[in-house]
Design an enzyme around this catalytic site. Structure first.
Site, PDB file in Angstrom:
ATOM      1  N   LYS A 136      42.773  43.330  40.158  1.00 24.45           N
ATOM      2  CA  LYS A 136      41.685  44.033  40.836  1.00 24.45           C
ATOM      3  C   LYS A 136      41.994  45.489  41.171  1.00 24.45           C
ATOM      4  O   LYS A 136      41.088  46.328  41.244  1.00 24.45           O
ATOM      5  CB  LYS A 136      41.308  43.282  42.112  1.00 24.45           C
ATOM      6  CG  LYS A 136      40.556  41.978  41.876  1.00 24.45           C
ATOM      7  CD  LYS A 136      39.137  42.228  41.401  1.00 24.45           C
ATOM      8  CE  LYS A 136      38.312  40.956  41.422  1.00 24.45           C
ATOM      9  NZ  LYS A 136      36.903  41.202  41.051  1.00 24.45           N
TER      10      LYS A 136
ATOM     11  N   SER B 201      45.303  36.113  35.746  1.00 27.19           N
ATOM     12  CA  SER B 201      44.698  37.267  36.414  1.00 27.19           C
ATOM     13  C   SER B 201      45.192  37.529  37.825  1.00 27.19           C
ATOM     14  O   SER B 201      45.012  38.630  38.351  1.00 27.19           O
ATOM     15  CB  SER B 201      43.175  37.102  36.437  1.00 27.19           C
ATOM     16  OG  SER B 201      42.818  35.907  37.112  1.00 27.19           O
TER      17      SER B 201
END
Length: 413
Positions: A55, A313
């Site tokens: 992110k 991720s």
């Protein structure tokens, strides 16, 4: 690709902005997965990224391109975890004041990590949607810049830098598997990969993966319109998004081959596998690509996937959630079983059950013995037994042995 809102040049510009800011995370070959699946499997370890997930890439690119006047107004965002930490870290690097709205139920480690980067954290509402609405209201009232977690061109371009890194690290990749929530990561990555295919001289299969109880993309793609889910429920909180972003959806429907779904048990098994066999701490949302591989359903649909990269991720898992997921994963793999039995309350019954379990090499880890309850008759007792087992067949063997001696065990998990 001219009609798409994000182009390769945007992603290359994002990569330049991120130089020296983020980690170039490692690409690990998984011998264990490769042997099981009969194809070469690599793990892109973005769980080792600064702030614990991808992110920060999009957040930094979005905020680095704000004007001086916009930076002075500060930024605001809403998140239960990874986006919050990404925005907070980016803001600290850029000298921007950040206010982050998080739901009251957000994990304490994620709240603490966000604050550790210098952001002001406001706990509001019971869901991310509640926090999101409050963050947007604050932006309207103060002029602070709202940093969306996925529905923004700069965010998508920043996440797309992962596509460039994957191709640089595994140039012969045939299939890339990516977890999907709102879609910013999958959208950006697909733009980068598709733009590089001609240069590589090959077509690369790109597959998104969602948790089956938080899968808004399959119905949306089928309808060619955004279809919000009525309910979202998954242990993969990082991809628990009930409505795709409009910009990511536009890109994904044009460039992505498929969006696949996995069960909660698939996710839990994958997390355990990554922890045990690859020594990697990965959050549930980060483990969904491996869950899709291990489920076998992709091989059934596509046959040989060729050299495959799974994008892990993120690694921001709350320790309490990890305890629950580990137990669920062990249960799903047949390595942990809880059974419940109704017995006559007389001496020797528990000893008899313990003997049967012991003779079949299961290890009892917990026993709950209850004489009270509305469902119990006088003279009955309810026994709940936790045990370590050696796989699905071993579980069946233990159950069969108990039934053979007249007991009626019910598998709780």
């Amino acid at each position: 690709m001219e009609e798409l809102p994000v182009q390769l040049a945007d992603i290359q510009n994002a990569a330049d902005l991120l130089e020296g800011v983020i980690e170039r995370t490692p690409m690990a070959h998984s011998r264990a997965l490769s042997e099981i699946l009969g194809t070469e499997v690599f793990l892109k370890c973005e769980n080792l990224q600064r702030s614990g997930s991808f992110k920060v890439r999009g957040a930094y690119v979005r905020m680095a391109q704000l004007s001086s006047a916009e930076k002075a107004l500060g930024v605001v965002a809403a998140s239960a975890g990874n986006h919050a930490q990404g925005v907070a870290l980016a803001a600290s690097r850029l000298g921007i004041e950040a206010r982050i709205y998080m739901p009251r139920g957000a994990a304490l480690p994620k709240i603490a990590a966000t604050r550790s980067h210098g952001a002001e954290v406001i706990l509001h509402g019971n869901t991310v949607d509640d926090a999101l609405a409050e963050a947007k209201l604050y932006a309207q009232q103060t002029g602070a810049i709202f940093v969306h977690p996925f529905d923004n061109e700069d965010i998508i371009a920043g996440q797309g830098t992962l596509g460039l890194e994957i191709l640089d690290q595994v140039s012969d990749v045939d299939t890339i598997l990516v977890g999907v929530g709102g879609g910013g990561l999958l959208a950006g990555l697909s733009v980068a990969v598709r733009a590089k295919e001609k240069e590589l001289g090959k077509k690369i299969r790109i597959i998104g993966v969602q948790a089956e109880h938080a899968a808004a993309y399959p119905p949306s793609l089928a309808a060619d319109a955004l279809v919000p889910l009525k309910k979202v429920s998954t242990i993969a909180d990082g991809i628990a998004v009930g409505r795709p972003g409009q910009l990511p959806f536009t890109i994904i429907k044009s460039l992505v081959d498929d969006v696949h779904t996995v069960s909660e048990d698939d996710i839990a098994r994958a997390l355990i596998f990554l922890l045990e066999r690859n020594k990697l701490v990965v959050e549930p949302a980060g483990s969904v690509p491996v869950a899709a591989l291990m489920s076998g359903s992709l091989a059934e649909k596509y046959g040989d996937l060729g050299t495959t990269v799974c994008l892990l991720s993120g690694g921001n898992i709350d320790p309490m959630l990890m305890l629950k997921v580990i137990q669920r994963g062990l249960s799903a793999a047949g390595r942990f079983m809880t059974i419940k039995l109704m017995l006559t309350d007389r001496p020797g019954e528990l000893t008899s059950i313990s003997r049967i379990i012991s003779e079949h090499d299961a290890n009892v880890t917990g026993v709950d013995h209850t004489r009270l309850g509305g469902a119990l008759s006088m003279g009955d007792v309810s026994i709940t037994i936790d045990m370590e087992t050696k796989g699905a067949e071993h579980c069946k063997e233990v159950i069969a042995a108990l039934e053979a001696e007249g007991y009626q065990p019910i598998v709780v998990q």
